[in-house]
Design a protein around this motif. Structure first.
Motif, PDB file in Angstrom:
ATOM      1  N   ARG A   1       0.841  -1.200   0.000  1.00  0.00           N
ATOM      2  CA  ARG A   1       0.000   0.000   0.000  1.00  0.00           C
ATOM      3  C   ARG A   1       0.873   1.245   0.000  1.00  0.00           C
ATOM      4  NH1 ARG A   1      -3.500   1.215   5.243  1.00  0.00           N
ATOM      5  NH2 ARG A   1      -1.373   1.353   6.016  1.00  0.00           N
ATOM      6  N   ARG A   2       0.626   2.129  -0.964  1.00  0.00           N
ATOM      7  CA  ARG A   2       1.460   3.321  -1.102  1.00  0.00           C
ATOM      8  C   ARG A   2       0.672   4.609  -1.003  1.00  0.00           C
ATOM      9  NH1 ARG A   2       2.672   0.108  -5.654  1.00  0.00           N
ATOM     10  NH2 ARG A   2       4.525  -1.175  -5.392  1.00  0.00           N
ATOM     11  N   SER A   3      -0.633   4.531  -1.006  1.00  0.00           N
ATOM     12  CA  SER A   3      -1.469   5.734  -1.057  1.00  0.00           C
ATOM     13  C   SER A   3      -2.222   5.933   0.246  1.00  0.00           C
ATOM     14  CB  SER A   3      -2.470   5.641  -2.212  1.00  0.00           C
ATOM     15  OG  SER A   3      -1.820   5.478  -3.437  1.00  0.00           O
ATOM     16  N   PHE A   4      -2.142   7.150   0.741  1.00  0.00           N
ATOM     17  CA  PHE A   4      -2.926   7.513   1.918  1.00  0.00           C
ATOM     18  C   PHE A   4      -3.338   8.968   1.790  1.00  0.00           C
ATOM     19  CE2 PHE A   4      -3.251   9.584   6.051  1.00  0.00           C
ATOM     20  CZ  PHE A   4      -4.281   8.841   6.613  1.00  0.00           C
ATOM     21  N   SER A   5      -4.592   9.238   2.115  1.00  0.00           N
ATOM     22  CA  SER A   5      -5.081  10.611   2.075  1.00  0.00           C
ATOM     23  C   SER A   5      -6.060  10.827   3.216  1.00  0.00           C
ATOM     24  CB  SER A   5      -5.782  10.893   0.747  1.00  0.00           C
ATOM     25  OG  SER A   5      -6.378  12.188   0.758  1.00  0.00           O
ATOM     26  N   ASP A   6      -5.950  11.972   3.858  1.00  0.00           N
ATOM     27  CA  ASP A   6      -6.926  12.355   4.880  1.00  0.00           C
ATOM     28  C   ASP A   6      -7.770  13.529   4.390  1.00  0.00           C
ATOM     29  OD1 ASP A   6      -5.031  14.342   4.930  1.00  0.00           O
ATOM     30  OD2 ASP A   6      -4.549  14.144   7.064  1.00  0.00           O
ATOM     31  N   LYS A   7      -7.829  13.681   3.085  1.00  0.00           N
ATOM     32  CA  LYS A   7      -8.630  14.747   2.497  1.00  0.00           C
ATOM     33  C   LYS A   7     -10.102  14.549   2.845  1.00  0.00           C
ATOM     34  CE  LYS A   7      -9.425  17.052  -1.962  1.00  0.00           C
ATOM     35  NZ  LYS A   7      -9.016  17.099  -3.385  1.00  0.00           N
ATOM     36  N   PRO A   8     -10.799  15.595   3.249  1.00  0.00           N
ATOM     37  CA  PRO A   8     -12.221  15.460   3.612  1.00  0.00           C
ATOM     38  C   PRO A   8     -13.051  14.990   2.418  1.00  0.00           C
ATOM     39  CG  PRO A   8     -11.341  17.576   4.358  1.00  0.00           C
ATOM     40  CD  PRO A   8     -10.307  16.978   3.452  1.00  0.00           C
ATOM     41  N   VAL A   9     -14.095  14.231   2.730  1.00  0.00           N
ATOM     42  CA  VAL A   9     -15.021  13.768   1.696  1.00  0.00           C
ATOM     43  C   VAL A   9     -16.425  14.240   2.062  1.00  0.00           C
ATOM     44  CG1 VAL A   9     -13.603  11.760   1.170  1.00  0.00           C
ATOM     45  CG2 VAL A   9     -15.444  11.549   2.851  1.00  0.00           C
ATOM     46  N   PRO A  10     -17.350  14.281   1.106  1.00  0.00           N
ATOM     47  CA  PRO A  10     -18.714  14.731   1.401  1.00  0.00           C
ATOM     48  C   PRO A  10     -19.401  13.873   2.457  1.00  0.00           C
ATOM     49  CG  PRO A  10     -18.323  14.667  -0.961  1.00  0.00           C
ATOM     50  CD  PRO A  10     -17.137  14.025  -0.326  1.00  0.00           C
ATOM     51  N   LYS A  11     -20.381  14.464   3.118  1.00  0.00           N
ATOM     52  CA  LYS A  11     -21.087  13.769   4.194  1.00  0.00           C
ATOM     53  C   LYS A  11     -21.714  12.466   3.718  1.00  0.00           C
ATOM     54  CE  LYS A  11     -22.168  17.816   7.071  1.00  0.00           C
ATOM     55  NZ  LYS A  11     -23.251  18.633   7.665  1.00  0.00           N
TER      56      LYS A  11
END
Length: 271
Positions: free
Chosen positions: A241-251
């Motif tokens: 696993r190489r991808s990680f994001s904590d970007k907000p997503v819609p409700k």
């Protein structure tokens, strides 16, 4: 050992789960796609199974309209909404499609005949993200089949999808027919799991498993108990696993993710 169908968004860990079952004696297909950097251990997807699902989805994916951009707004008043899907993947790339939950999934006698030919080869373990949409067409021909829904947090999944599309030649815009954005990939993730939660999982026996569970001894124990198959515990490699994001997503997307985690008995930090 039960027949198995594995589904869930691409880049969520479905290949890893399929790989843990690949030595258990299942029929998984006769012509696998080759490995590549994103999946160095393999995808465990059969070309014919993919093509059946591609053919099922084809009528739902309108052809690209070669019209001037300035006319789009005016034409929206006269052309059905589905003709303006924001991403219109060409054949072999419909795992990136956005299919509304209310869409009727079509079939034909030719498709049914091909499905029956595949499902006669028991025990089978069939894996394809497109099943997230096409499962209703397959279900009448699946016998004693357990369903495994694999998922991962949507932001990291979308980031991984976008990286894949930008780094592989055959996923370029010129080949796929789409320019996939963050919003479109997120919409695809949301729709796939909406189909699963609202249409598919109300019938049959289901195992929901988070990516993090699939690399843990406890999760592999659950997988083995659920399928009755011998699990290859050496197969999962969390370091891939190489991808990680904590970007907000819609409700709405977060609500779906929370429901999946609840069904998988996987705790997440909502802070």
């Amino acid at each position: 050992m039960r027949n198995v169908v594995i589904l869930g968004s691409g880049r969520s860990g479905t290949s890893m789960v399929a790989g843990t079952l690949s030595q258990a004696g299942y029929f998984m297909g006769e012509n696998f796609w080759p490995t590549r950097d994103a999946n160095p251990k393999g995808f465990f997807e059969d070309v014919e199974i993919n093509e059946i699902n591609e053919d099922i989805l084809e009528p739902l994916i309108p052809k690209r309209l070669h019209i001037p951009a300035i006319k789009i707004r005016r034409l929206r008043l006269h052309i059905p909404e589905r003709a303006f899907f924001r991403n219109r993947p060409l054949k072999w790339h419909r795992w990136l499609a956005c299919v509304p939950v209310k869409a009727e999934i079509p079939s034909s006698s030719q498709i049914i005949e091909r499905i029956q030919k595949i499902t006669q080869k028991e025990p089978y373990c069939l894996k394809d993200p497109r099943f997230s949409y096409t499962l209703p067409v397959w279900k009448p021909y699946l016998k004693d089949t357990a369903f495994i829904c694999v998922f991962r947090d949507p932001a990291s999944t979308v980031l991984s999808i976008l990286k894949e599309c930008s780094s592989v030649d055959h996923l370029s815009h010129e080949i796929t027919g789409i320019r996939l954005s963050w919003q479109q990939a997120l919409e695809m993730w949301t729709l796939m799991y909406e189909h699963i939660l609202e249409k598919h999982c109300r019938q049959g026996e289901w195992l929901f498993i988070h990516y993090e569970q699939a690399v843990s001894p406890e999760g592999l124990n659950r997988l083995e108990t659920f399928t009755g198959a011998s699990v290859d515990r050496s197969f999962p490699n969390p370091n891939i696993r190489r991808s990680f994001s904590d970007k907000p997503v819609p409700k709405k997307t977060m609500k779906i993710y929370q429901k999946l985690c609840e069904l998988a008995n996987y705790e997440i930090d909502l802070k």
